[in-house]
Each structure stands twice: as C-alpha cells, then as structure tokens.
Scaffold this motif. Structure first.
Motif, short mmCIF file in Angstrom:
data_model
loop_
_atom_site.label_atom_id
_atom_site.label_comp_id
_atom_site.label_asym_id
_atom_site.label_seq_id
_atom_site.Cartn_x
_atom_site.Cartn_y
_atom_site.Cartn_z
N GLU A 110 60.61 19.65 58.33
CA GLU A 110 61.57 20.72 58.53
C GLU A 110 60.89 22.05 58.81
O GLU A 110 59.76 22.31 58.38
CB GLU A 110 62.47 20.87 57.29
N ALA A 111 61.60 22.91 59.54
CA ALA A 111 61.09 24.24 59.86
C ALA A 111 61.15 25.15 58.64
O ALA A 111 62.09 25.09 57.84
CB ALA A 111 61.90 24.85 61.00
N ALA A 112 60.13 25.99 58.51
CA ALA A 112 60.06 27.00 57.46
C ALA A 112 59.82 28.35 58.12
O ALA A 112 59.58 28.43 59.33
CB ALA A 112 58.94 26.66 56.47
N ILE A 113 59.87 29.41 57.33
CA ILE A 113 59.58 30.74 57.85
C ILE A 113 58.11 31.05 57.59
O ILE A 113 57.65 30.99 56.44
CB ILE A 113 60.47 31.82 57.22
N GLU A 114 57.38 31.38 58.65
CA GLU A 114 56.01 31.86 58.53
C GLU A 114 56.05 33.39 58.51
O GLU A 114 56.54 34.01 59.45
CB GLU A 114 55.17 31.37 59.70
N CYS A 115 55.57 33.97 57.43
CA CYS A 115 55.53 35.42 57.27
C CYS A 115 54.11 35.92 57.54
O CYS A 115 53.14 35.24 57.19
CB CYS A 115 55.93 35.83 55.86
N THR A 116 53.99 37.10 58.12
CA THR A 116 52.68 37.65 58.47
C THR A 116 52.49 39.02 57.80
O THR A 116 53.24 39.96 58.11
CB THR A 116 52.54 37.80 60.00
N LEU A 117 51.54 39.09 56.87
CA LEU A 117 51.12 40.33 56.19
C LEU A 117 52.20 40.94 55.30
O LEU A 117 51.91 41.38 54.19
CB LEU A 117 50.62 41.36 57.18
N ALA A 118 53.44 40.99 55.73
CA ALA A 118 54.55 41.48 54.91
C ALA A 118 55.78 40.66 55.24
O ALA A 118 56.10 40.43 56.41
CB ALA A 118 54.81 42.96 55.17
N GLY A 119 56.49 40.20 54.20
CA GLY A 119 57.58 39.26 54.41
C GLY A 119 58.94 39.91 54.57
O GLY A 119 59.11 41.12 54.40
N PRO A 120 59.95 39.09 54.86
CA PRO A 120 61.31 39.58 55.09
C PRO A 120 62.11 39.68 53.80
O PRO A 120 61.68 39.25 52.73
CB PRO A 120 61.89 38.50 56.01
#
Length: 332
Positions: free
Chosen positions: A51-61
């Motif tokens: 399943e797809a997940a959210i990849e966060c970069t340096l600071a998340g949502p």
C-alpha cells in the motif's frame, strides 16, 4: 474514509514500491526513497499488499483523519502529536475520528514515512500509486501534496481494540530503529563503474578515501555531491546508456551525481560507480550539508548484504503481524 491535508509539509508525496520494469517505455521506478522504512511502516499497520504511504521530507504535514484510523511512523526521527499528546515512532498508533496529526521537523535524517491501515487508495498507474515528481506521474499528475487535498483510505478490518478508543494512543511495544536508520553515518558501499578506470589516479583514491557533502540541489532524482573535483585521465565522449538508482555519474563539473529513486532510465555521463542497493536507503536519509563517503565493495558482497536484509525484514514483518493480532494499547 478520507484524510484531509491541512498543511502539506516541506515536500510530502504518496509512495509505494514504485513501478519497476517499464524502462523500455522511458518510465523510471520512482517509489519510496527508503524502502525498508516504507515496508516497516506498512507492516506496523497490518498492510500486506504494498500500500501507498506518505513520504515526508525534512518537515512533515498536518492531516485530519475523518474516521478513526491506525497509523505508523518510521524513518527519520520526526516530532508527531495529536492535540497535546505526542506520538512515538516505530510502533502502531490509534487515532480517533476527527483527530489531527501534526508532524514537525526531523531531528536528523531526511525522510519519514506515514502509513495508514488500508493504505492511501488512489488510482494506480502502471501498477503503482507512487508519485514521480520529476516525470509528473501519479496522484494529481505527480505533484507533492497540497493543503486541501483529500486522500481516500482503503477498507481494512480494525486492529483488535483499536476502534473503541476516543483518544490517540500507541501500542505497548515498538521496534528498535537502530538497525533501520543509520545514526552513525558509515561509508556507503560502492562498486567500480564501467568508467572508473578512466578517472585519474588521484581521483580514484579520493573516491574511496575522501569525503563529499550533499548539495542543496539534491532531490528525489539525484544526490549532488560537492567537495573534491574528480577528473578523467582524458576527455571522454559517450552515447546515452542505461542508468538506474545508485548509478554514480561524473558530469563535466567534476562533482559526482548519485541517481536516486526518480532516476532517468538513460544517461550520458561517465558511470564511475554503482552504490550497493542495500545502502541506497542510507543515502536517501542524508540531508543537505551531510557528509557522504564511500568504501569499495564487490558484487558478491553487495548481493549477500541485500539478501540478508531481505531475510531480516521478512522475519520482522512476520513477528509484527503476529503481535498485531494480540494488540495491547497504552490507554490514558
């Protein structure tokens, strides 16, 4: 069930294992930059189908969960909270209906992964839900998440005991991140590329003994390495040949470029090395300004290390699945 993006973070995108096997069409793999972290996030919520997940970069949502959900966070250490309650990483967490998950900055590393039980259920393209930000393929024409985006979540049976809680809470156990996140910054294993012998002697020595710094110009396509300038023995003209994540190229500037998840399928620069696949997640967790160095390896060692990691991941996913069936939650 839907998840609404309130704040998108610095660069957040939907990722799964990517879409390998389409290079003949000119389509790269894309997918999660740190595949083991993505796999373990999914395992912790009981997802078993990539399943797809959210990849966060340096600071998340910041995200609002319209219904109760089960989530997990892995990868780079990131501050996470629901209301005033902080949430731990590397474990399974229950979120109540209407809960707003706030993800802050990463204390170290570059990429964290947020998985939800059921996965983010957007349409697949060429067998993948990954967003290729360079090729503009995937969710909303392959762009990063924006405020106001509504992400559907696939159906899934609840984890035992998770649907009754009205407050955010984690399980009473978690994984040790040490085997899956490189806190020590060890050298990356590098095989000699087809044009390694074209480097002059000083450059050959520096490649395996010197230090580079990850440039601010790095992204999901490539990591640009600043520092010592590498040189060829003599000018070299090439036609474009196959390229893939981990290929270390040498452009005319003399500063190496390591291709990453959104690597193009061909490239015309000299290929001076190939980073062992088992170490690509560690490069993916380097942030601008971090030091990058290499040690020489060979194909047999690189394949053996990759196979050993796959076995460890398979065993760990089995243990996680067993323990999720006997879930015990830390209620307040």
């Amino acid at each position: 069930m839907n998840v609404t993006v309130i704040k998108p973070g610095l660069l957040s995108s939907l990722q799964d294992a990517g879409r390998p096997g389409h290079a003949a069409l000119g389509v790269g793999r894309a997918g999660a930059m740190d595949l083991p972290a993505w796999q373990l996030a999914n395992a912790l919520v009981g997802n078993t189908n990539g399943e797809a997940a959210i990849e966060c970069t340096l600071a998340g949502p910041s995200l609002r969960f319209e219904q109760a959900a089960v989530i997990a966070l892995t990868g780079a250490p990131i501050a996470a909270s629901v209301g005033q309650r902080p949430l731990p990483m590397w474990t399974t967490c229950h979120l109540p209906a209407g809960g707003v998950l706030h993800l802050g900055r990463m204390a170290s590393g570059c990429r964290s992964y947020l998985a939800v039980r059921g996965g983010f259920d957007i349409p697949a393209l060429l067998g993948s839900r990954s967003s290729d930000l360079h090729a503009r393929i995937g969710f909303a024409q392959g762009r990063a998440l924006r405020a106001g985006d509504v992400l559907p979540v696939g159906p899934a049976a609840p984890v035992p005991g998770s649907s009754t809680g009205k407050e955010a809470c984690p399980l009473d156990w978690s994984l040790d991140p040490q085997p899956w996140f490189d806190f020590a910054g060890r050298p990356l294993a590098l095989l000699r590329g087809s044009h390694w012998s074209r480097l002059d002697e000083a450059s050959q020595q520096w490649l395996f003994g010197g230090r580079f710094v990850l440039s601010r110009d790095s992204n999901r396509t490539a990591a640009r390495l600043d520092g010592h300038t590498l040189q060829l023995r003599e000018p070299l003209e090439l036609i474009s040949e196959a390229a893939l994540p981990g290929t270390l190229q040498l452009p005319p500037s003399g500063q190496p470029i390591a291709l990453l998840a959104e690597a193009p399928v061909t490239g015309g620069y000299p290929r001076i090395g190939q980073i062992a696949a088992v170490d690509l997640p560690r490069l993916a967790q380097c942030r601008p300004g971090d030091t990058v160095c290499f040690r020489e390896t060979n194909l047999d060692e690189a394949l053996a290390r990759l196979a050993a990691r796959r076995r460890r991941l398979a065993r760990l996913r089995g243990v996680i699945a067993e323990r999720l069936g006997q879930a015990r939650w830390k209620r307040t």
